[in-house]
Design an enzyme around this catalytic site. Sequence first.
Site, PDB file in Angstrom:
ATOM      1  N   GLY A  76       0.809  -1.217   0.000  1.00 49.10           N
ATOM      2  CA  GLY A  76       0.000   0.000   0.000  1.00 49.10           C
ATOM      3  C   GLY A  76       0.836   1.258   0.000  1.00 49.10           C
ATOM      4  CG  ASP A  77       3.462   1.934   3.136  1.00 53.75           C
ATOM      5  OD1 ASP A  77       2.748   2.817   3.627  1.00 53.75           O
ATOM      6  OD2 ASP A  77       3.750   0.881   3.728  1.00 53.75           O
TER       7      ASP A  77
END
Length: 454
Positions: free
Chosen positions: A251-252
């Site tokens: 997600g980062d």
Amino acid sequence: MRITVVGDVLLDVDLAGEATRLCPDAPVPVVDIAEVRRRAGGAGLVARMLAQDGHRVTLVTVLSDDDASLELEGALAGIRVVAGHSGVRTPVKTRVRAGRQPVVRVDEDCARPAVPAATAAMLKAMEQAEAIVVADYGRGVAANPEIRSLLTALADNIPIVWDPHPAGANPVPGVTVATPNLAEATKAAGRAAETPDEVAAVGNALLDRWHGNAVLVTMGASGGMLLGQDDRQPRAIPAPSTDVTDPCGAGDRLAASLAVHLAEGRGLDDAAELAIRAAADFLGAGGVASLPDRHRPVWRHRRDEDAMALARRVRANGGTVVATGGCFDLLHAGHARTLAAARDLGDCLIVCLNSDASVHRIKGEQRPIVSEQDRAELLLALACVDAVMIFEEDTPEACLDELRPDIWVKGGDYQASQLPEAGLVESWGGRCMTVPFHPARSTSILADALAKVS
């Protein structure tokens, strides 16, 4: 490109090894740890990824004053950090892996604290951004009213990608795109979603609730579902097939890539497709385990450059100067381990070395065994040592006052605050830290052994 990451940081610790037997006390695997890695997590991981890609990154966050925060500062070396005070201990997440298989994760000090204050410097750093990633990890930075007000005002002018958290704040109105994963999206919307139509309904509910321009619901190996405020028709974006054992950091990576592509002027559809592909490639390459220990320039001592010149050069490039000191009369494995641990805390390591006369006064008539020039040459032969600064006094205070390192490190089993040099180092804003002491390896033991065979 100037990208600002706003959000909460934490310290990630990875313990990796092999599990070949069960514990005799309980039916659980015993992992023989072969590698320990400490890195910045949360918003710090997003900042590291962007910096590794070559962007000019500023991290706006809050930090504590504990040893874990000091580790974080070392892990963020080379990145501009504008931080307020968190007022609580640094959260630490420790993951244990046997081979490529995650075994357990242990979280420390991860309870949600009070909303921290925002400093004027934090707000100014946000105003200078060409794009912003809000990496909310539920610890209050994204909930600060001043930060939220400024983000709302900036949303009309620059791309803002908001990566939400179940325990965090709602995205501010007007953000370019929010990127919840499916679990986060269903929890925020208060409804389950299994079919594509149900995922689209969840995305539309979040558009109504958050008043953003778009929502990209990520679904792991199934890709993502993109919905825009202007056109509520969902667009399914497939993800490339990837062999994934640990999805940590996906997600980062997606949020970071999405912000870059939007800032480059790409449309949201294209940017989202490229970001999902980047996240898949990241996981396929090994995920967070494939990242270097930290993003930092590689400093090497030049023979024509003294310690003071090195310190000035490192600081001018935004780096962290680490120093340690001692006699290092007979260099041994304990020294090497301590020096390597000290070097890992910053961007250069300078050894403050007692002169021959100083060692003679401190250790007695038979010392030093090795001359100061030879001791300095042996230290410089170690890859972890960047420069040596010889001092004549019995204590390193005058040397330290001239060098003024950001971090002063000693080996030992006592608290960093109890070091004799702590008050002096803290007077210019420096930090003291201890690294593990190895009692079975010492100069005295080595000297006694040599005496027996001479």
